[in-house]
Scaffold this motif. Structure first.
Motif, PDB file in Angstrom:
ATOM      1  N   GLU A   1       0.844  -1.187   0.000  1.00 56.81           N
ATOM      2  CA  GLU A   1       0.000   0.000   0.000  1.00 56.81           C
ATOM      3  C   GLU A   1       0.882   1.241   0.000  1.00 56.81           C
ATOM      4  O   GLU A   1       1.791   1.365   0.826  1.00 56.81           O
ATOM      5  N   LYS A   2       0.656   2.123  -0.946  1.00 58.83           N
ATOM      6  CA  LYS A   2       1.351   3.417  -1.027  1.00 58.83           C
ATOM      7  C   LYS A   2       2.873   3.282  -0.981  1.00 58.83           C
ATOM      8  O   LYS A   2       3.538   3.893  -0.163  1.00 58.83           O
ATOM      9  N   GLN A   3       3.409   2.469  -1.822  1.00 56.87           N
ATOM     10  CA  GLN A   3       4.849   2.224  -1.974  1.00 56.87           C
ATOM     11  C   GLN A   3       5.492   1.677  -0.695  1.00 56.87           C
ATOM     12  O   GLN A   3       6.679   1.835  -0.457  1.00 56.87           O
ATOM     13  N   MET A   4       4.683   1.009   0.117  1.00 56.65           N
ATOM     14  CA  MET A   4       5.168   0.353   1.333  1.00 56.65           C
ATOM     15  C   MET A   4       4.731  -1.110   1.298  1.00 56.65           C
ATOM     16  O   MET A   4       3.650  -1.430   0.810  1.00 56.65           O
TER      17      MET A   4
ATOM     18  N   LYS B   1       3.779  -6.908  15.945  1.00 61.02           N
ATOM     19  CA  LYS B   1       3.851  -5.562  15.390  1.00 61.02           C
ATOM     20  C   LYS B   1       4.917  -5.558  14.293  1.00 61.02           C
ATOM     21  O   LYS B   1       6.094  -5.791  14.557  1.00 61.02           O
ATOM     22  N   VAL B   2       4.490  -5.301  13.073  1.00 61.35           N
ATOM     23  CA  VAL B   2       5.394  -5.332  11.930  1.00 61.35           C
ATOM     24  C   VAL B   2       5.472  -3.936  11.324  1.00 61.35           C
ATOM     25  O   VAL B   2       4.451  -3.300  11.080  1.00 61.35           O
ATOM     26  N   GLU B   3       6.683  -3.484  11.091  1.00 61.90           N
ATOM     27  CA  GLU B   3       6.900  -2.170  10.484  1.00 61.90           C
ATOM     28  C   GLU B   3       6.928  -2.303   8.961  1.00 61.90           C
ATOM     29  O   GLU B   3       7.624  -3.166   8.425  1.00 61.90           O
ATOM     30  N   PRO B   4       6.202  -1.443   8.244  1.00 62.21           N
ATOM     31  CA  PRO B   4       6.261  -1.464   6.782  1.00 62.21           C
ATOM     32  C   PRO B   4       7.638  -1.015   6.276  1.00 62.21           C
ATOM     33  O   PRO B   4       8.330  -0.243   6.935  1.00 62.21           O
ATOM     34  N   THR B   5       8.007  -1.522   5.125  1.00 60.83           N
ATOM     35  CA  THR B   5       9.276  -1.188   4.481  1.00 60.83           C
ATOM     36  C   THR B   5       8.972  -0.466   3.171  1.00 60.83           C
ATOM     37  O   THR B   5       8.058  -0.862   2.451  1.00 60.83           O
ATOM     38  N   LYS B   6       9.741   0.552   2.860  1.00 63.52           N
ATOM     39  CA  LYS B   6       9.552   1.286   1.603  1.00 63.52           C
ATOM     40  C   LYS B   6      10.013   0.426   0.427  1.00 63.52           C
ATOM     41  O   LYS B   6      11.052  -0.210   0.478  1.00 63.52           O
ATOM     42  N   ILE B   7       9.218   0.435  -0.622  1.00 60.38           N
ATOM     43  CA  ILE B   7       9.556  -0.282  -1.855  1.00 60.38           C
ATOM     44  C   ILE B   7      10.428   0.646  -2.699  1.00 60.38           C
ATOM     45  O   ILE B   7      10.105   1.835  -2.850  1.00 60.38           O
ATOM     46  N   SER B   8      11.518   0.122  -3.236  1.00 62.61           N
ATOM     47  CA  SER B   8      12.413   0.949  -4.047  1.00 62.61           C
ATOM     48  C   SER B   8      11.668   1.499  -5.261  1.00 62.61           C
ATOM     49  O   SER B   8      10.674   0.918  -5.720  1.00 62.61           O
ATOM     50  N   ASP B   9      12.152   2.613  -5.787  1.00 62.82           N
ATOM     51  CA  ASP B   9      11.502   3.245  -6.941  1.00 62.82           C
ATOM     52  C   ASP B   9      11.454   2.312  -8.150  1.00 62.82           C
ATOM     53  O   ASP B   9      10.460   2.271  -8.860  1.00 62.82           O
ATOM     54  N   ALA B  10      12.527   1.557  -8.380  1.00 62.17           N
ATOM     55  CA  ALA B  10      12.563   0.631  -9.521  1.00 62.17           C
ATOM     56  C   ALA B  10      11.521  -0.476  -9.345  1.00 62.17           C
ATOM     57  O   ALA B  10      10.791  -0.806 -10.294  1.00 62.17           O
TER      58      ALA B  10
ATOM     59  N   TRP C   1       8.854  -0.320  -7.485  1.00 62.84           N
ATOM     60  CA  TRP C   1       7.534   0.300  -7.518  1.00 62.84           C
ATOM     61  C   TRP C   1       7.085   0.544  -8.954  1.00 62.84           C
ATOM     62  O   TRP C   1       5.935   0.289  -9.303  1.00 62.84           O
ATOM     63  N   LYS C   2       8.000   1.004  -9.800  1.00 66.01           N
ATOM     64  CA  LYS C   2       7.671   1.228 -11.215  1.00 66.01           C
ATOM     65  C   LYS C   2       7.270  -0.086 -11.881  1.00 66.01           C
ATOM     66  O   LYS C   2       6.289  -0.145 -12.625  1.00 66.01           O
ATOM     67  N   GLU C   3       8.012  -1.145 -11.598  1.00 65.45           N
ATOM     68  CA  GLU C   3       7.676  -2.456 -12.166  1.00 65.45           C
ATOM     69  C   GLU C   3       6.311  -2.932 -11.654  1.00 65.45           C
ATOM     70  O   GLU C   3       5.503  -3.460 -12.412  1.00 65.45           O
ATOM     71  N   LEU C   4       6.051  -2.721 -10.385  1.00 62.70           N
ATOM     72  CA  LEU C   4       4.771  -3.110  -9.799  1.00 62.70           C
ATOM     73  C   LEU C   4       3.614  -2.330 -10.430  1.00 62.70           C
ATOM     74  O   LEU C   4       2.547  -2.894 -10.701  1.00 62.70           O
ATOM     75  N   ILE C   5       3.821  -1.051 -10.693  1.00 59.35           N
ATOM     76  CA  ILE C   5       2.799  -0.234 -11.365  1.00 59.35           C
ATOM     77  C   ILE C   5       2.473  -0.816 -12.736  1.00 59.35           C
ATOM     78  O   ILE C   5       1.305  -0.987 -13.094  1.00 59.35           O
ATOM     79  N   ASP C   6       3.511  -1.136 -13.502  1.00 54.99           N
ATOM     80  CA  ASP C   6       3.309  -1.695 -14.848  1.00 54.99           C
ATOM     81  C   ASP C   6       2.551  -3.022 -14.782  1.00 54.99           C
ATOM     82  O   ASP C   6       1.635  -3.268 -15.570  1.00 54.99           O
ATOM     83  N   LEU C   7       2.921  -3.882 -13.849  1.00 55.47           N
ATOM     84  CA  LEU C   7       2.267  -5.184 -13.719  1.00 55.47           C
ATOM     85  C   LEU C   7       0.818  -5.029 -13.264  1.00 55.47           C
ATOM     86  O   LEU C   7      -0.067  -5.757 -13.733  1.00 55.47           O
ATOM     87  N   PHE C   8       0.567  -4.092 -12.380  1.00 53.84           N
ATOM     88  CA  PHE C   8      -0.793  -3.845 -11.892  1.00 53.84           C
ATOM     89  C   PHE C   8      -1.689  -3.358 -13.023  1.00 53.84           C
ATOM     90  O   PHE C   8      -2.856  -3.747 -13.108  1.00 53.84           O
ATOM     91  N   GLN C   9      -1.151  -2.522 -13.900  1.00 53.71           N
ATOM     92  CA  GLN C   9      -1.948  -1.990 -15.006  1.00 53.71           C
ATOM     93  C   GLN C   9      -2.247  -3.044 -16.064  1.00 53.71           C
ATOM     94  O   GLN C   9      -3.198  -2.898 -16.822  1.00 53.71           O
ATOM     95  N   GLU C  10      -1.479  -4.120 -16.095  1.00 54.72           N
ATOM     96  CA  GLU C  10      -1.694  -5.179 -17.086  1.00 54.72           C
ATOM     97  C   GLU C  10      -2.871  -6.092 -16.741  1.00 54.72           C
ATOM     98  O   GLU C  10      -3.418  -6.730 -17.629  1.00 54.72           O
ATOM     99  N   ILE C  11      -3.241  -6.183 -15.461  1.00 52.59           N
ATOM    100  CA  ILE C  11      -4.285  -7.127 -15.082  1.00 52.59           C
ATOM    101  C   ILE C  11      -5.670  -6.489 -15.169  1.00 52.59           C
ATOM    102  O   ILE C  11      -5.824  -5.285 -15.036  1.00 52.59           O
TER     103      ILE C  11
END
Length: 147
Positions: A46-49, A61-70, A72-82
């Motif tokens: 959620e929101k690049q985390m 209690k689990v702390e979210p980790t930031k997803i790297s920009d690269a 995140w970009k790949e995840l955006i592309d894959l999300f738009q394909e489905i």
């Protein structure tokens, strides 16, 4: 002047339609859960985390980790394909989960107030249409294990 106005209006409307057609992962929550009797893994994006837990009870209690920009970009592309409307009808390519040969995996995507849930499938063997997205989601768990 009328031609210029018509050209501008055509470009503006055409661009507006193409932007609306793309799904925006920034407003989505992706939840992937794989479990069996001795294994549990939950990945929430959620929101690049990304939040990854192996605590079935939810008390850890689990702390979210930031997803790297690269990533995140790949995840955006894959999300738009489905196609979100079609994920409920996808068929699992294997049935190992029926005899404890694989963990049962579930993918749930909440997007613009609507929840889209895929039918259960074998962890590690997602339906072809969402395979690349699921593999990317699972790669975050592997990255965490390496850290």
């Amino acid at each position: 002047m009328k031609i210029l106005s018509l050209l501008f209006l055509t470009l503006f409307l055409g661009k507006g339609c193409s932007n609306e057609a793309k799904q925006d992962i920034a407003s989505a929550t992706i939840e992937y859960v794989a479990n069996t009797r001795g294994f549990y893994q939950k990945i929430i994006i959620e929101k690049q985390m990304v939040t990854i837990t192996e605590d079935r009870t939810g008390k850890e209690k689990v702390e979210p980790t930031k997803i790297s920009d690269a990533d995140w970009k790949e995840l955006i592309d894959l999300f738009q394909e489905i196609s979100l409307d079609e994920i409920k009808d996808l068929k699992s390519p294997t049935e190992k989960r029926f005899y404890d040969g694989a963990a049962i995996a579930n993918l749930k995507i909440t997007y613009q107030g609507t929840t889209y849930t895929a039918a259960s499938f074998d962890h590690g063997f997602p339906p072809f249409e969402i395979k690349r997205l699921v593999n990317k989601i699972n790669s975050f768990s592997k990255q965490q294990d390496e850290d």
